[in-house]
Design a protein around this motif. Structure first.
Motif, mmCIF file in Angstrom:
data_model
loop_
_atom_site.group_PDB
_atom_site.id
_atom_site.type_symbol
_atom_site.label_atom_id
_atom_site.label_comp_id
_atom_site.label_asym_id
_atom_site.label_seq_id
_atom_site.Cartn_x
_atom_site.Cartn_y
_atom_site.Cartn_z
ATOM 1 N N CYS A 66 -75.049 36.078 78.406
ATOM 2 C CA CYS A 66 -74.171 37.244 78.303
ATOM 3 C C CYS A 66 -74.841 38.578 78.642
ATOM 4 O O CYS A 66 -74.208 39.624 78.563
ATOM 5 N N CYS A 72 -74.252 42.346 80.619
ATOM 6 C CA CYS A 72 -72.909 42.925 80.390
ATOM 7 C C CYS A 72 -72.582 43.184 78.924
ATOM 8 O O CYS A 72 -71.925 44.164 78.603
ATOM 9 N N LYS A 112 -69.559 46.304 78.281
ATOM 10 C CA LYS A 112 -68.470 45.519 77.679
ATOM 11 C C LYS A 112 -68.695 45.432 76.172
ATOM 12 O O LYS A 112 -69.670 45.943 75.644
ATOM 13 N N ARG A 139 -62.999 31.591 75.754
ATOM 14 C CA ARG A 139 -63.268 32.092 77.102
ATOM 15 C C ARG A 139 -64.309 31.262 77.847
ATOM 16 O O ARG A 139 -64.214 31.096 79.056
ATOM 17 N N ARG A 164 -59.317 34.277 85.364
ATOM 18 C CA ARG A 164 -59.913 35.615 85.388
ATOM 19 C C ARG A 164 -60.566 35.998 84.060
ATOM 20 O O ARG A 164 -61.390 36.909 84.010
ATOM 21 N N LYS A 165 -60.232 35.300 82.978
ATOM 22 C CA LYS A 165 -60.832 35.594 81.675
ATOM 23 C C LYS A 165 -62.043 34.717 81.365
ATOM 24 O O LYS A 165 -62.661 34.862 80.313
ATOM 25 N N MET A 201 -65.662 33.304 81.036
ATOM 26 C CA MET A 201 -66.974 33.913 80.855
ATOM 27 C C MET A 201 -68.036 32.840 81.020
ATOM 28 O O MET A 201 -67.828 31.711 80.607
ATOM 29 N N TYR A 260 -68.474 36.161 83.426
ATOM 30 C CA TYR A 260 -67.593 36.743 84.430
ATOM 31 C C TYR A 260 -68.082 36.521 85.852
ATOM 32 O O TYR A 260 -69.245 36.751 86.169
ATOM 33 N N LYS A 261 -67.156 36.094 86.712
ATOM 34 C CA LYS A 261 -67.376 35.952 88.161
ATOM 35 C C LYS A 261 -68.686 35.252 88.504
ATOM 36 O O LYS A 261 -69.378 35.634 89.440
#
Length: 115
Positions: free
Chosen positions: A47, A50, A58, A77, A85-86, A88, A90-91
């Motif tokens: 994590c 971010c 975030k 998530r 899109r949610k 984790m 992310y991307k």
């Protein structure tokens, strides 16, 4: 002679039952998972940056209070499909958590989130 035969049969039965797998308990007490020892390393690896100040912009996941209050959402998530899109992390900035790491989070929650 009958007494000796009887004793041999009893002795054999006792030895056999002691070594029989079905007569032994296979129960292993679950390991207690702690925030500091088990959860923090997962979050720091997956994590950052971010969700870890000062770089993180975030929701901070750098304290027991924050993580324990958001654990249900965190688990939801990381279990989402990667295309969601949610999802984790992310991307795909970091690798997705494997099932083993997700299970650590789930078990910690079930154990009432010990520190």
């Amino acid at each position: 002679m009958r007494k000796i035969l009887f004793l041999v049969v009893v002795l054999f039965s006792v030895v056999f039952l002691q070594n029989c797998k079905s007569s032994k308990s296979n129960y292993v007490a679950p390991k207690t998972i702690s925030y500091k020892k088990d959860i923090t390393p997962i979050l720091q690896t997956s994590c950052t940056p971010c969700h870890f100040p000062p770089e993180g912009k975030k929701e901070a996941l750098d304290s027991y209070a924050t993580v324990s209050s958001h654990i249900t959402e965190i688990i939801a998530r990381v279990k989402l499909p990667k295309e969601d899109r949610k999802f984790m992390p992310y991307k795909s900035k970091k690798p997705a958590l494997n099932d083993s790491l997700v299970n650590v989070l789930v078990t910690w929650q079930k154990q009432d989130m010990p520190q």
